[in-house]
Design a protein around this motif. Structure first.
Motif, PDB file in Angstrom:
ATOM      1  N   LYS A   9       0.823  -1.211   0.000  1.00 27.54           N
ATOM      2  CA  LYS A   9       0.000   0.000   0.000  1.00 27.54           C
ATOM      3  C   LYS A   9       0.859   1.264   0.000  1.00 27.54           C
ATOM      4  N   HIS A  10       1.946   1.298   0.762  1.00 23.98           N
ATOM      5  CA  HIS A  10       2.769   2.508   0.830  1.00 23.98           C
ATOM      6  C   HIS A  10       3.465   2.798  -0.495  1.00 23.98           C
ATOM      7  N   GLU A  11       3.774   1.752  -1.276  1.00 24.85           N
ATOM      8  CA  GLU A  11       4.382   1.964  -2.588  1.00 24.85           C
ATOM      9  C   GLU A  11       3.378   2.563  -3.563  1.00 24.85           C
ATOM     10  N   ARG A  12       2.125   2.059  -3.526  1.00 27.84           N
ATOM     11  CA  ARG A  12       1.084   2.622  -4.389  1.00 27.84           C
ATOM     12  C   ARG A  12       0.798   4.063  -3.998  1.00 27.84           C
ATOM     13  N   LYS A  13       0.801   4.329  -2.708  1.00 24.44           N
ATOM     14  CA  LYS A  13       0.553   5.687  -2.232  1.00 24.44           C
ATOM     15  C   LYS A  13       1.668   6.623  -2.687  1.00 24.44           C
ATOM     16  N   THR A  14       2.916   6.174  -2.599  1.00 26.16           N
ATOM     17  CA  THR A  14       4.048   6.994  -3.043  1.00 26.16           C
ATOM     18  C   THR A  14       3.958   7.253  -4.541  1.00 26.16           C
ATOM     19  N   LEU A  15       3.575   6.257  -5.312  1.00 22.24           N
ATOM     20  CA  LEU A  15       3.416   6.434  -6.756  1.00 22.24           C
ATOM     21  C   LEU A  15       2.337   7.485  -7.032  1.00 22.24           C
ATOM     22  N   TRP A  16       1.199   7.384  -6.338  1.00 22.82           N
ATOM     23  CA  TRP A  16       0.120   8.346  -6.534  1.00 22.82           C
ATOM     24  C   TRP A  16       0.575   9.743  -6.101  1.00 22.82           C
ATOM     25  N   GLN A  17       1.320   9.846  -5.011  1.00 21.51           N
ATOM     26  CA  GLN A  17       1.838  11.146  -4.582  1.00 21.51           C
ATOM     27  C   GLN A  17       2.804  11.717  -5.621  1.00 21.51           C
ATOM     28  N   PHE A  18       3.608  10.865  -6.218  1.00 19.25           N
ATOM     29  CA  PHE A  18       4.543  11.328  -7.243  1.00 19.25           C
ATOM     30  C   PHE A  18       3.775  11.854  -8.453  1.00 19.25           C
ATOM     31  N   ILE A  19       2.705  11.170  -8.827  1.00 14.31           N
ATOM     32  CA  ILE A  19       1.892  11.634  -9.958  1.00 14.31           C
ATOM     33  C   ILE A  19       1.271  12.993  -9.632  1.00 14.31           C
ATOM     34  N   LYS A  20       0.724  13.138  -8.425  1.00 17.17           N
ATOM     35  CA  LYS A  20       0.156  14.430  -8.030  1.00 17.17           C
ATOM     36  C   LYS A  20       1.246  15.499  -7.957  1.00 17.17           C
ATOM     37  N   GLY A  85       3.982  25.785  -5.502  1.00 18.57           N
ATOM     38  CA  GLY A  85       4.110  24.334  -5.469  1.00 18.57           C
ATOM     39  C   GLY A  85       4.164  23.779  -4.055  1.00 18.57           C
ATOM     40  N   TYR A  86       4.903  24.432  -3.179  1.00 22.60           N
ATOM     41  CA  TYR A  86       5.014  23.991  -1.784  1.00 22.60           C
ATOM     42  C   TYR A  86       3.638  24.002  -1.115  1.00 22.60           C
ATOM     43  N   ILE A  87       2.913  25.097  -1.286  1.00 17.31           N
ATOM     44  CA  ILE A  87       1.602  25.234  -0.644  1.00 17.31           C
ATOM     45  C   ILE A  87       0.637  24.178  -1.178  1.00 17.31           C
ATOM     46  N   GLN A  88       0.611  23.991  -2.498  1.00 17.37           N
ATOM     47  CA  GLN A  88      -0.273  22.982  -3.092  1.00 17.37           C
ATOM     48  C   GLN A  88       0.115  21.569  -2.664  1.00 17.37           C
ATOM     49  N   ASN A  89       1.403  21.275  -2.672  1.00 21.38           N
ATOM     50  CA  ASN A  89       1.836  19.936  -2.269  1.00 21.38           C
ATOM     51  C   ASN A  89       1.545  19.682  -0.797  1.00 21.38           C
ATOM     52  N   LYS A  90       1.689  20.688   0.019  1.00 23.76           N
ATOM     53  CA  LYS A  90       1.400  20.530   1.450  1.00 23.76           C
ATOM     54  C   LYS A  90      -0.078  20.187   1.644  1.00 23.76           C
ATOM     55  N   LYS A  91      -0.951  20.894   0.917  1.00 17.96           N
ATOM     56  CA  LYS A  91      -2.393  20.693   1.086  1.00 17.96           C
ATOM     57  C   LYS A  91      -2.908  19.440   0.389  1.00 17.96           C
ATOM     58  N   THR A  92      -2.505  19.225  -0.861  1.00 17.09           N
ATOM     59  CA  THR A  92      -3.164  18.191  -1.658  1.00 17.09           C
ATOM     60  C   THR A  92      -2.345  16.924  -1.864  1.00 17.09           C
ATOM     61  N   THR A  93      -1.053  17.056  -2.109  1.00 15.95           N
ATOM     62  CA  THR A  93      -0.249  15.877  -2.431  1.00 15.95           C
ATOM     63  C   THR A  93       0.098  15.076  -1.185  1.00 15.95           C
ATOM     64  N   PHE A  94       0.617  15.769  -0.172  1.00 14.10           N
ATOM     65  CA  PHE A  94       1.084  15.063   1.026  1.00 14.10           C
ATOM     66  C   PHE A  94       0.146  15.202   2.220  1.00 14.10           C
ATOM     67  N   LYS A  95      -0.855  16.076   2.102  1.00 13.13           N
ATOM     68  CA  LYS A  95      -1.819  16.311   3.188  1.00 13.13           C
ATOM     69  C   LYS A  95      -1.090  16.442   4.535  1.00 13.13           C
ATOM     70  N   SER A  96      -0.191  17.400   4.567  1.00  9.32           N
ATOM     71  CA  SER A  96       0.709  17.558   5.694  1.00  9.32           C
ATOM     72  C   SER A  96       0.265  18.668   6.637  1.00  9.32           C
ATOM     73  N   LEU A 164      10.212  17.370   4.802  1.00  5.05           N
ATOM     74  CA  LEU A 164       9.507  18.594   5.144  1.00  5.05           C
ATOM     75  C   LEU A 164       7.995  18.443   5.272  1.00  5.05           C
ATOM     76  N   LEU A 165       7.384  17.623   4.449  1.00  2.00           N
ATOM     77  CA  LEU A 165       5.917  17.551   4.421  1.00  2.00           C
ATOM     78  C   LEU A 165       5.400  16.158   4.765  1.00  2.00           C
ATOM     79  N   LYS A 166       5.841  15.657   5.879  1.00  4.80           N
ATOM     80  CA  LYS A 166       5.343  14.349   6.315  1.00  4.80           C
ATOM     81  C   LYS A 166       3.847  14.438   6.560  1.00  4.80           C
ATOM     82  N   GLU A 167       3.163  13.319   6.329  1.00  4.22           N
ATOM     83  CA  GLU A 167       1.712  13.296   6.460  1.00  4.22           C
ATOM     84  C   GLU A 167       1.257  13.554   7.878  1.00  4.22           C
TER      85      GLU A 167
END
Length: 170
Positions: A9-20, A85-96, A164-167
């Motif tokens: 599951k963590h590998e699929r999640k990382t792949l999806w995060q990379f795509i986002k 990019g940082y703000i968007q990734n914090k909110k949507t990609t990594f939900k940090s 920096l943006l751990k979940e």
């Protein structure tokens, strides 16, 4: 994707995060390309010399111009696009829920990356302009920004995901 169903599951999640992350980076890249071209055009006549420590990095013989009219457009467009990019990734990609100090560390890292990327963009743009071809000269800022953005993306994804943006803790 069928092969990924068997992946942990963590590998699929990382792949999806990379795509986002790639999607956010693409939007930031478009923003950066628009800004760099507008700023290069608007500041083409700004010939104020750089301070001594920057003159060594951005020598006119390497990057084609060693003045604020060259450095500022690449630096400012890159910084603004990466803050988005940082703000968007914090909110949507990594939900940090990363603390504010992570943003300060990110800004310090970005200054270093942008100085390198600005130098790299200058080398690429100068090389394209030196071909004498009008098309390459016109596309030089865009191609240079895209190349530097690709390098930055390769550095930033692992830094943002793992440092920096751990979940958020559930």
């Amino acid at each position: 994707m069928d092969e990924n169903k068997n992946a942990p599951k963590h590998e699929r999640k990382t792949l999806w995060q990379f795509i986002k992350f790639l999607l956010v980076s693409g939007i930031a890249g478009i923003l950066q390309i628009i800004l760099v071209n507008l700023l290069c055009w608007a500041l083409a006549d700004w010939k104020a010399p750089l301070p001594g420590f920057l003159t060594g990095i951005f020598s006119a013989s390497v990057v084609g111009a060693g003045n604020w009219g060259y450095v500022f457009p690449f630096f400012a467009s890159n910084l603004l696009a990466n803050i988005y990019g940082y703000i968007q990734n914090k909110k949507t990609t990594f939900k940090s829920d990363a603390p504010a100090w992570c943003f300060a560390v990110y800004l310090a890292l970005m200054v270093c990356l942008i100085l390198f990327s600005t130098w790299l963009q200058g080398v690429i743009a100068n090389a394209l302009r030196s071909t004498g071809a009008e098309l390459w000269s016109a596309l030089a800022p865009t191609i240079a920004a895209a190349a530097a953005g690709t390098f930055q993306m390769a550095v930033l994804f692992p830094v943002e995901k793992f440092v920096l943006l751990k979940e958020k803790k559930e």
